[in-house]
Design an enzyme around this catalytic site. Structure first.
Site, short mmCIF file in Angstrom:
data_model
loop_
_atom_site.label_atom_id
_atom_site.label_comp_id
_atom_site.label_asym_id
_atom_site.label_seq_id
_atom_site.Cartn_x
_atom_site.Cartn_y
_atom_site.Cartn_z
N ASP A 1 -30.49 -90.51 106.48
CA ASP A 1 -29.46 -90.53 107.52
C ASP A 1 -28.45 -89.39 107.37
O ASP A 1 -28.25 -88.59 108.29
CB ASP A 1 -28.73 -91.88 107.48
N LEU B 1 -27.62 -92.96 112.29
CA LEU B 1 -28.97 -92.56 112.69
C LEU B 1 -30.02 -93.56 112.26
O LEU B 1 -31.02 -93.76 112.96
CB LEU B 1 -29.29 -91.17 112.14
N ASP B 2 -29.84 -94.19 111.09
CA ASP B 2 -30.79 -95.23 110.69
C ASP B 2 -30.86 -96.34 111.74
O ASP B 2 -31.94 -96.82 112.09
CB ASP B 2 -30.36 -95.84 109.35
N VAL B 3 -29.70 -96.75 112.23
CA VAL B 3 -29.66 -97.83 113.22
C VAL B 3 -30.24 -97.37 114.55
O VAL B 3 -31.12 -98.01 115.13
CB VAL B 3 -28.22 -98.36 113.40
#
Length: 593
Positions: free
Chosen positions: A422, A450-452
């Site tokens: 991320d 960004l992970d989410v």
């Protein structure tokens, strides 16, 4: 491009998920409209307050999107960030709540809207009677911070203190950079090569390791001092010697010059085997759209587990592939009933099977499980699946109707890309600059933006693959990435650069205003007007300050300053529940009818 994948524009027309469909954009998030078009639907003039997706047989599914329920003081991006706790989480590194200068919730809500429409269409094709889906942006907002919320409401304390601090670092020659090390030995070797004090590198590892979970990293200032005494060339040499990864913070101007002018697709879709598949049968009229589907998930951290979690909320049976002894993150503090609250936020309700992917016998067993699955999802390092004989071609050979999904970091699009995590992707793509207004340093957020968002794109891609399979009977290979999530968030700033404007939002953008006992945030539309009342509301209780602003035509809401208060917050009535372990759970953002 990742081997074995293909961009949507290269797929034969029958494999485009929404080919032949139309959407009437009476109302809907901009991201939703863009993604429907990219998935093959044709925009036509529409009226009303709903987004209508019409199939060639004139069957219609409508989506209605709201910021929140009536009276809950969530009116737009700024107030949603304030109420749901995003301002709090994003501000942990700096020591006070502050808004994200990107439209994060609106983007996530747009993706959720397309997910709901795709799922509803899949359900209709399987005999379901769903004709509409309601999407609530305030619940989408809660979903994006669900792991932080679960931890705040857990039985015990965090593994580290929640205090200001964290990367990036700044070199003697002024280069800001992120460092990534997934192993304590690599971390230690990097800082030894930098001549950091031994005590500082020891004390720094734990907050650095937990920064993905806590959105802050209060490690010793000696590490910053060490970095500031080294040049960028010396930092890179230390990284090369230790095996750590470093990335300087790229600017939005650099990114604008680098990225193609045409839209970069948020996923890659490739039609698989020609052979027919029987699908997953029919469903009842009251079933969720993915009831009867089986998802086999081999995911780590956030991205892939979240993608599978969303599929579970849509009705799928999710089976996690975990190493022998189970996922070590199950014990990550803080806990509820001795199970990690963060782990539960992304993995509750999933079945689990323990498989040693290094064992030939267990890999054969995994192939046997994939033979009966509808989806196989992983986010392993690039090339690992193929090395193990678990790539798309391998699993498609045992199940031609499989939707094979890969949630990656870079989608093999940047030749010089650092590790696909991320914060490294944020650093490389200018997200840190876009996410902060002009009076803040351009630093990546320590919230896992960004992970989410990348996980949500993964769910969207899988649903597109499943819908295509329902149409054609062919399996699919789909890929999403953190890079695609970064592109979505930075697109407005890059457009401003191309138009000759300033990429960043003005100073003070989405900055909360202090009251006598807390903070308030006005809507973006009313933010400038609200500053005229700064001195007056500073002397008032928060509720009285909101009332004063309302009486003067200004919409505002209280800024959440403790995530543990959210389960009892009347603004989110019925949005949060408690699971069997006592952990807080965010309710589905969709309501099908």
């Amino acid at each position: 491009m990742t081997p074995g994948t293909m961009r949507t524009s290269e797929i034969s027309p029958p494999s485009i998920p929404l080919r032949g469909m139309r959407f009437h954009a009476g109302s809907g998030p901009a991201t939703a409209l863009d993604h429907l078009r990219l998935l093959g639907a044709e925009p036509v003039t529409g009226r009303g307050d709903a987004l209508l997706l019409t199939a060639p047989d004139d069957a219609v599914v409508e989506a209605r999107v709201t910021w929140g329920s009536a009276g809950n003081q969530v009116y737009d991006e700024a107030t949603a960030q304030a109420a749901a706790g995003l301002m709090l989480v994003h501000g942990r590194r700096d020591g006070s709540p502050r808004g994200l200068a990107v439209d994060y919730i609106a983007t996530a809500t747009g993706i959720s809207t397309v997910q709901g429409l795709l799922a509803a269409r899949i359900g209709r094709m399987r005999g379901g009677s769903v004709t509409a889906v309601d999407v609530s942006a305030d619940r989408v907002a809660l979903l994006t911070i669900s792991q932080y919320l679960a931890a705040a409401c857990a039985d015990d304390d965090e593994a580290i203190a929640l205090a200001p601090g964290g990367p990036p670092f700044t070199t003697a020659d002024g280069v800001r950079f992120e460092v990534e090390a997934l192993d304590v030995g690599v971390w230690a070797e990097f800082w030894r090569a930098m001549d950091a004090p031994q005590a500082a590198l020891r004390k720094g590892w734990r907050p650095f390791q937990f920064r993905y979970a806590t959105a802050c990293a209060p490690f010793p200032e000696d590490l910053h001092h060490t970095a500031s005494a080294r040049t960028w060339i010396q930092v890179r040499a230390a990284a090369d010697a230790s095996g750590a990864d470093v990335c300087r913070l790229h600017t939005l101007t650099e990114r604008a010059a680098e990225i193609r002018t045409e839209p970069v697709l948020p996923w890659e879709l490739l039609a698989g085997a020609e052979r027919r598949t029987a699908g997953s049968g029919s469903i009842g009229s009251t079933d969720l759209p993915l009831t009867g589907f089986t998802v086999l998930e081999a995911g780590r951290r956030v991205q892939a587990p979240l993608a599978a979690h969303l599929l579970g909320l849509l009705g799928a049976n999710v089976v996690r592939v975990e190493p022998p002894g189970g996922d070590p993150l199950r014990g990550m503090p803080p806990t509820c009933s001795d199970i990690s609250a963060r782990w539960l936020a992304l993995n509750r309700g999933k079945d689990a099977v323990e498989i040693d992917i290094k064992s030939p016998a267990d890999r054969k067993r995994l192939c046997e499980l994939a033979a009966d699955a509808d989806v196989f999802l992983h986010n392993w390092a690039p090339g690992k699946a193929e090395q193990l004989g678990l790539g798309a071609e391998d699993l498609s050979a045992v199940n031609p109707g499989l939707v094979y999904a890969y949630t990656s970091g870079w989608a093999d699009r940047l030749a010089d890309a650092p590790m696909g995590t991320d914060f490294m992707v944020q650093a490389r793509t200018g997200v840190g600059e876009a996410a902060r207004p002009a009076d803040e340093p351009p630093l990546p957020s320590l919230m896992t933006l960004l992970d989410v968002l990348g996980g949500m794109l993964g769910t969207e891609a899988i649903l597109a693959g499943l819908l295509t399979r329902e149409h054609t009977g062919r399996g699919m290979r789909v890929e999403s990435s953190l890079l695609a999530a970064a592109n979505l968030l930075t697109a407005p700033a890059l457009d401003r650069i191309r138009a000759g404007g300033q990429p960043r939002r003005p100073a003070g953008f989405r900055r909360p205003l202090p009251t006598g006992d807390g903070l308030v945030a006005a809507t973006d539309e009313h933010a400038n007007a609200a500053t005229d009342y700064t001195d007056r509301i500073r002397e008032l209780a928060t509720n009285d300050a909101i009332a004063l602003l309302r009486d003067n035509g200004i919409q505002a809401t209280a800024v959440t300053t403790d995530l543990a208060d959210l389960p009892a917050d009347p603004r989110f009535a019925d949005a949060l529940t408690t699971d069997g372990h006592g952990a807080v759970a965010v309710s589905s953002a969709w309501r099908f009818r």
